[in-house]
Structures are given as C-alpha cells and as structure tokens.
Design an enzyme around this catalytic site. Structure first.
Site, mmCIF file in Angstrom:
data_model
loop_
_atom_site.group_PDB
_atom_site.id
_atom_site.type_symbol
_atom_site.label_atom_id
_atom_site.label_comp_id
_atom_site.label_asym_id
_atom_site.label_seq_id
_atom_site.Cartn_x
_atom_site.Cartn_y
_atom_site.Cartn_z
ATOM 1 N N HIS A 217 -2.590 20.533 -6.046
ATOM 2 C CA HIS A 217 -1.542 20.849 -6.997
ATOM 3 C C HIS A 217 -0.503 21.775 -6.390
ATOM 4 C CE1 HIS A 217 -4.239 19.451 -10.426
ATOM 5 N NE2 HIS A 217 -3.272 18.596 -10.239
ATOM 6 N N ARG A 325 -2.633 3.102 -9.163
ATOM 7 C CA ARG A 325 -4.073 3.282 -8.917
ATOM 8 C C ARG A 325 -4.718 3.841 -10.195
ATOM 9 N NH1 ARG A 325 -2.110 5.056 -3.419
ATOM 10 N NH2 ARG A 325 -3.342 3.909 -1.883
ATOM 11 N N ARG A 361 -3.447 -1.906 -10.775
ATOM 12 C CA ARG A 361 -4.704 -2.267 -10.106
ATOM 13 C C ARG A 361 -5.873 -1.882 -11.000
ATOM 14 N NH1 ARG A 361 -6.295 0.333 -4.393
ATOM 15 N NH2 ARG A 361 -6.689 2.196 -5.619
ATOM 16 N N GLU A 460 -7.870 -6.850 1.327
ATOM 17 C CA GLU A 460 -8.239 -5.643 2.083
ATOM 18 C C GLU A 460 -9.607 -5.754 2.730
ATOM 19 O OE1 GLU A 460 -8.223 -2.218 -0.515
ATOM 20 O OE2 GLU A 460 -9.102 -3.325 -2.179
ATOM 21 N N ASN A 483 -4.872 0.041 4.195
ATOM 22 C CA ASN A 483 -5.747 1.212 4.389
ATOM 23 C C ASN A 483 -7.195 0.762 4.554
ATOM 24 O OD1 ASN A 483 -3.381 2.478 3.790
ATOM 25 N ND2 ASN A 483 -3.977 3.124 1.744
ATOM 26 N N ARG A 494 -12.323 5.237 7.275
ATOM 27 C CA ARG A 494 -10.987 5.823 7.133
ATOM 28 C C ARG A 494 -11.004 7.310 6.816
ATOM 29 N NH1 ARG A 494 -8.681 2.857 1.606
ATOM 30 N NH2 ARG A 494 -7.501 4.720 1.158
ATOM 31 N N CYS A 531 0.809 -2.826 0.135
ATOM 32 C CA CYS A 531 0.824 -1.529 -0.553
ATOM 33 C C CYS A 531 0.017 -0.461 0.172
ATOM 34 C CB CYS A 531 0.330 -1.678 -1.988
ATOM 35 S SG CYS A 531 -1.376 -2.233 -2.088
HETATM 36 C C1 PEP Z 1 -5.434 0.051 0.592
HETATM 37 O O1 PEP Z 1 -6.660 -0.030 0.789
HETATM 38 O O2 PEP Z 1 -4.585 -0.200 1.458
HETATM 39 C C2 PEP Z 1 -4.924 0.475 -0.717
HETATM 40 C C3 PEP Z 1 -3.668 0.363 -1.019
HETATM 41 O O3 PEP Z 1 -5.777 1.013 -1.615
HETATM 42 P P1 PEP Z 1 -6.531 2.430 -1.506
HETATM 43 O O4 PEP Z 1 -5.822 3.246 -0.469
HETATM 44 O O5 PEP Z 1 -6.436 3.002 -2.877
HETATM 45 O O6 PEP Z 1 -7.906 2.037 -1.125
HETATM 46 MG MG MG Z 2 -8.094 -0.103 -0.828
#
Ligand code: PEP
Ligand code: MG
Length: 611
Positions: A217, A325, A361, A460, A483, A494, A531
């Site tokens: 925050h 999200r 989503r 993904e 991602n 990740r 995205c």
């Molecule tokens: C992704 O996996 O690229 C994505 C957009 O979703 P998140 O980062 O919320 O897993």
């Molecule tokens: Mg994802």
C-alpha cells in the site's frame, strides 16, 4: 530492459556511477514509484515487539485486561477514523481512503481480535504480550507464502496491531510524521497507510522502505502522491541516520547515502529529465496506437486487480481492460464474496469502461495464491496443483456463484469471460456446460443476464499451445499468459529468485510458442491477446506486432510508453525484425537485435536506460 551497449556514456542518461564507500554509498531495492528525490533522511523507528512488557496475569485480572484490549482497539479505530476525516475528496489520497476503512475492519479481524482475546483468556498473557504474539504468529504463517499480495495483507494486520500496541503502551510515533521538516526522505522499516496519509505532501521528497514490494500500500499511495519510492531495501532503516543526505531513484530502485556534490548535481539533472520525460509521455496515452504506416491493428488495454485502478487505466490511455484478476476479491478475507458483491464489482467495471471491452478472468486461486475462505490441502508442487480452472471445477459451488455474477453484470458492458490455466479440451467443454446450466438457472429465476458472452482461454500451459488448433474451434478468443507460459515451458518457478536469471521472454522457445498460438488463432478466425508482463515491455513490442497479436494488455503505467513506441514503427519493420529474430538461436542475440534497434530509434529516450 538492459542498458543497450551502443549508448555514448558521456551523453548517456543512465544513472551516474556510484561506489560503496562512505560517501556515495549505494543500496538497491525495488523502485515502485518513479522519479528522483534528494533530501534529508527522517528515520521512523519501528515499534519492536521486544520492548513490549510481558506478564502472566492472575485469573482475576483477565476480564479487566480484555476490556483494556477492547478499549485500545476502539481508540485505534477512532484514531484511524479521524485521520480519514482529513482526507477530503480533493486530497491526492482521496481514492485510497478505503485502505483506512479496511484497516478499521482489520482491527476486528478474527485472527487478530479473537486470537488476542483468546491468548489473554487462555494463556493469561497481558494485552501487549498477547498482541505482539499474535502479530508474530500471523507474520510467520504468511512468511511461507510467496504471493506478494498476501504478504502485504499480513502486513496490514501488522500495521493495525502496532497501532493497538501504541495505544496500550501510550507511545506516539505520529508526532514525527506530523512534524516532518521540508525536504524529507522518509526512511522506515515499514510505513502504514495511516502514517502515509498523515504526511504533509509538500515536505516529503521520497520513501525508502525496508519491506514491501510492488503491491504494497505504501507503493500504491506513493504512486498516487507522485512521490518517488523504493521498497524492499531490507535494512536501510538501520543503516541510515536521521539527517543523512540521501538520493533515491524510484525508477531504478537505487538509493545513494551521503552523495558527494558531483553526485547530487548529476541526480538533479536526472530529476529534471524524469519530470520532462513523464510529462511528454502522458500525452501519448491519449493518442491512438497506430503504427507509422497507419496500421491500427493492436488494441492497448490494461490489467487491473481492483475497481480503483480503472481511473489510472483510463488516464494512461487504456482502450479497455484486457485482464481483470478477480481473485483479489477473494484474497485476504475470511469469507467468500457473495454473488451480489461480485456482481456489483463486475458491473462497475463493465459500466465504467463501456463501450470498451472488459475481460474478466474467472477465479485463479490456488498455487501460491491462497484464499483463507477456500481451503486447499498442502501440495508439494502448488504451481502445478489444484489451482485456477482445476479448483473451480472441483468447487463448483464457488464457480457457479462467480459465473452467475459475471453473466448478470455482462448486461452492462462488453464483457469477455477468460478461463485460466486450461490444459485440455475437457476442462473447457465442462466449463461451457456449467455456464449453460447457470444461464438456464438465471433464466428460470427470471434474472436478467447476457445470453451471448464471449468465452476465451488463457493460453499459459504448454499443452494448450500444442492443441491450440483444437481449442480455437471452441472459443471466441485466446489470451496468452506469458507469466505462467514461461514458468511452465522453461521449467522456471516464477517466484524462485535462484532460477530467475533463466526467465526470459525472448527465449526462442517462447517466441515459437507465441507464434504457434497466433497461427492457430488466425486459422480458427479468432483474435489473440497477450496479458502477461511481456506485453508491457517496450523491447518486445516490434516482435509482438510482427507476429500479429491483436491486443496487448499491461500494467496501465506502461501504456503511454508502449503507444509511443508503436507510433514510431511500421508494420514492415516489425515483420522484418521478427523474421530476423526467428533466425537467431539464443535469447541473448534477440535481445541484442531489439535493443540496438530501439536505441537507434530512440537515442534520447529515458526509458531505455531503466535497468
Ligand atoms: C500470466 O500467467 O501471464 C497471467 C497474466 O496471469 P497471472 O500473472 O495472474 O498468473
Ligand atoms: Mg497465469
């Protein structure tokens, strides 16, 4: 993005070189709010739990101690309310006053409030001890969780706990916040939103904080206040003294303690440059994302987690929401959001963005995103476990409620439904069946809902790429989630810092996977979005356009920069660079190709020097 090699260092706008001696002492953290601040440190000491008095109560003392605790909670709530009153609608933090409401609610959080009373009652601890124990337990319970957002919520409980402790112990640190001298750089282990809300904006030139990440925050508020900020500095609050001169560069995450005059001079230059650069960039946000040769083929959208981010998305030039999200509605609370609550949030976002599209989503919980209200068993390998669509199909009660809310809200705008982590056709088919059932239910209940809702999947998981041609027949659009796609296809956790160096958006394998998804989308006649974070990094833009991506959805702050870049290139150049990149064998070469290109095209641009 790395600093390109071709830049002439004398004329370069890269941050000045620093050393680690006593002058020009360098520290690095996470730059969470851009700009340069040069001023005097004001160290806000931490209220350590070690200084709390500890005492075993006699049984007779227990009721009095419980009411002392309850009284302290009331007093803390009153104090936060009075801070909130000073934040009028025109205060720069007006949009964030809700954070203080959250803190008032957290004072009664079950884990914190009931837990403390239980410790006083059952373990006969005095109130200060009980509060500090509970705070420690909550912190260590959340310590094992990697999710940055959840960690932040644990810190929120910590903030309110500290406030209660201050009341119990009669300590005030607020005077320091109230009496900041001009040109202050606030240095702190942590900084609560209530503290942040009390600062005099004109006196503060920066924040340098031990804890926190991008979603803290403090970071959110610093961005709203347009104050440069660095979090994650680990120990700056112990290493710096009040009165030390410090420079903070919120774009690079660099702090320089006791800079010499030459260093100050160079950072003043950088400060001016940053201001001018930001001013000039904002204008690009409102321009169309049209290439030099007139192609308007890519839509630029924003990723958001909260309703409040809609305004930032709009002011930075988003042409829609490419990823909402929804799991953030479920995190950090003991209960599940009701259908009505969800409906209201989705409706606001859809209405607020109409006629632009909004991609909602469905719940992507599980893995490292743990919702207290959705209990999942301990998993050895959570990223590959019961998460996202797998969890939703396992907990259809939760999923149905969400689908009902989305279908109802979809009447208010251009809604697209995005299913995360699909790895086989069956998951998609089952989801579509469930959606039809929910539609029938709403129909027979006589509740209005959108009958035609576009459905897409987040591509993904590598298996989804491999069968993209089959999946394309069943959906209205694809959205590539780089991602996770990178995590799963390169086998890189990740959130594991030890293998982070392998995480590369320009790995030839990743580019090939993206190409395969785009080709399958085109062959199936459906649009393909992206995205993941890859979509907002300017260095990737020529290739993403060259490959034929239809929509790029990103952190709103990246939009002006990305639009600027798009407006400076032609589709022919993009295709040529893409072709060249596909002749290369290693990510390193592809980085070289794109960075040289971008440096030649934008030699004066500031953003290329942010590394
Ligand atoms: C992704 O996996 O690229 C994505 C957009 O979703 P998140 O980062 O919320 O897993
Ligand atoms: Mg994802």
């Amino acid at each position: 993005m790395k600093t390109p090699k071709k830049v002439d260092k004398k004329k370069s706008r890269t941050p000045p070189r620093v050393n680690e001696n006593d002058t020009n002492r360098l520290m690095r953290g996470i730059g969470v709010s851009g700009g340069v601040g040069i001023g005097q440190a004001v160290v806000i000491e931490r209220l350590t739990t070690e200084i709390c008095p500890k005492r075993i109560l006699s049984p007779e003392e227990v009721p009095h101690e419980i009411s002392r605790f309850e009284g302290a909670v009331e007093a803390a709530a009153e104090r936060i309310k009075s801070i909130k009153k000073h934040i009028g609608p025109h205060h720069p933090l007006g949009d964030h006053a809700y954070i203080l409401d959250t803190h008032i609610l957290l004072l009664k959080d079950k884990m914190f409030y009931e837990g403390t009373k239980k410790a006083i009652n059952a373990e006969r601890q005095n109130a200060e001890w009980a509060v500090s124990e509970i705070m420690m337990r909550i912190t260590s319970a959340f310590d094992t969780i990697e999710d940055e957002y959840l960690k932040e919520r644990a810190r929120d409980i910590h903030f309110v706990g500290e406030r209660v402790l201050r009341v119990l112990m009669g300590i005030s640190t607020e005077s320091k916040i109230h009496q900041l001298p001009p040109n202050s750089i606030i240095v702190s282990h942590d900084l609560s939103p209530a503290d942040t809300a009390q600062i005099k904006r004109e006196c503060v030139l920066g924040f340098a904080i031990d804890m926190g990440g991008r979603t803290s925050h403090t970071a959110i508020m610093a961005r709203s206040l347009k104050i440069p900020a660095i979090t994650g500095l680990e120990s700056i609050s112990r290493q710096v003294q009040t009165g030390d001169t410090i420079v903070i560069d919120g774009s690079t995450g660099v702090v320089i303690v006791n800079p010499d005059p030459d260093m100050i001079f160079r950072y003043r230059e950088r400060q001016e440059l940053y201001k001018k650069y930001q001013q000039s960039l904002m204008a690009y946000g409102q321009l169309p994302a049209v290439t030099r040769d007139g192609s308007r083929s890519v839509r630029i959208s924003a990723n958001i987690e909260l309703v409040d981010e809609m305004e930032i998305a709009r002011s930075h030039g988003a042409e829609g929401i490419g990823l909402f999200r929804t799991e953030y509605l479920f995190l950090g609370r003991p209960d599940l959001p009701s259908e009505e609550e969800q409906f209201e949030v989705y409706r606001q976002i859809l209405k607020g963005n109409a006629p632009n599209p909004v991609t909602i989503r469905t719940l992507d919980i599980g893995g490292d995103k743990i919702a207290i209200s959705v209990s999942t068993s301990q998993e050895t390998n959570p990223a590959m476990g019961l998460r996202a669509i797998r969890l939703c199909l396992n907990r259809t009660d939760i999923f149905r409620t969400q689908l009902r809310a989305i279908l109802r809200a979809a009447v208010y705008g251009d809604c697209r439904l995005l299913i995360p982590m699909v790895s086989c056709l069956t998951e998609l088919v089952t989801t579509k069946q469930l959606l039809e059932e929910v539609k029938r239910e709403l129909g027979s209940d006589g509740i209005p809902f959108a009958r035609q809702l576009k459905i897409g999947i987040l591509v993904e998981v590598p298996s989804a790429v491999a069968i993209a041609d089959l999946l394309a027949k069943e959906v209205d659009f694809f959205s590539i989630g780089t991602n996770d796609l990178i995590q799963y296809s390169l086998a890189i956790d990740r959130v594991n810092e030890h293998v982070n160096y392998l995480y590369d958006t320009l790995h030839p394998a990743i580019l090939r996977l993206i190409r395969q998804v785009v080709s399958a989308g085109q062959a199936g006649g459906i649009p393909v979005s992206m995205c993941g974070e890859m979509a907002g990094d300017p260095v990737n833009i020529p290739i993403l356009l060259g490959l034929g991506i239809d929509e790029l959805s990103m952190n709103a702050l990246a939009i002006p920069m990305v639009k600027k870049l798009i407006r400076a290139i032609s589709m022919d150049e993009c295709r040529e660079l893409t072709w060249q990149a596909f002749q290369m064998y290693e990510a390193r070469e592809i980085h070289g190709l794109l960075e040289s290109w971008i440096t030649e095209r934008f030699p004066k641009d500031y953003f290329i020097d942010q590394s």
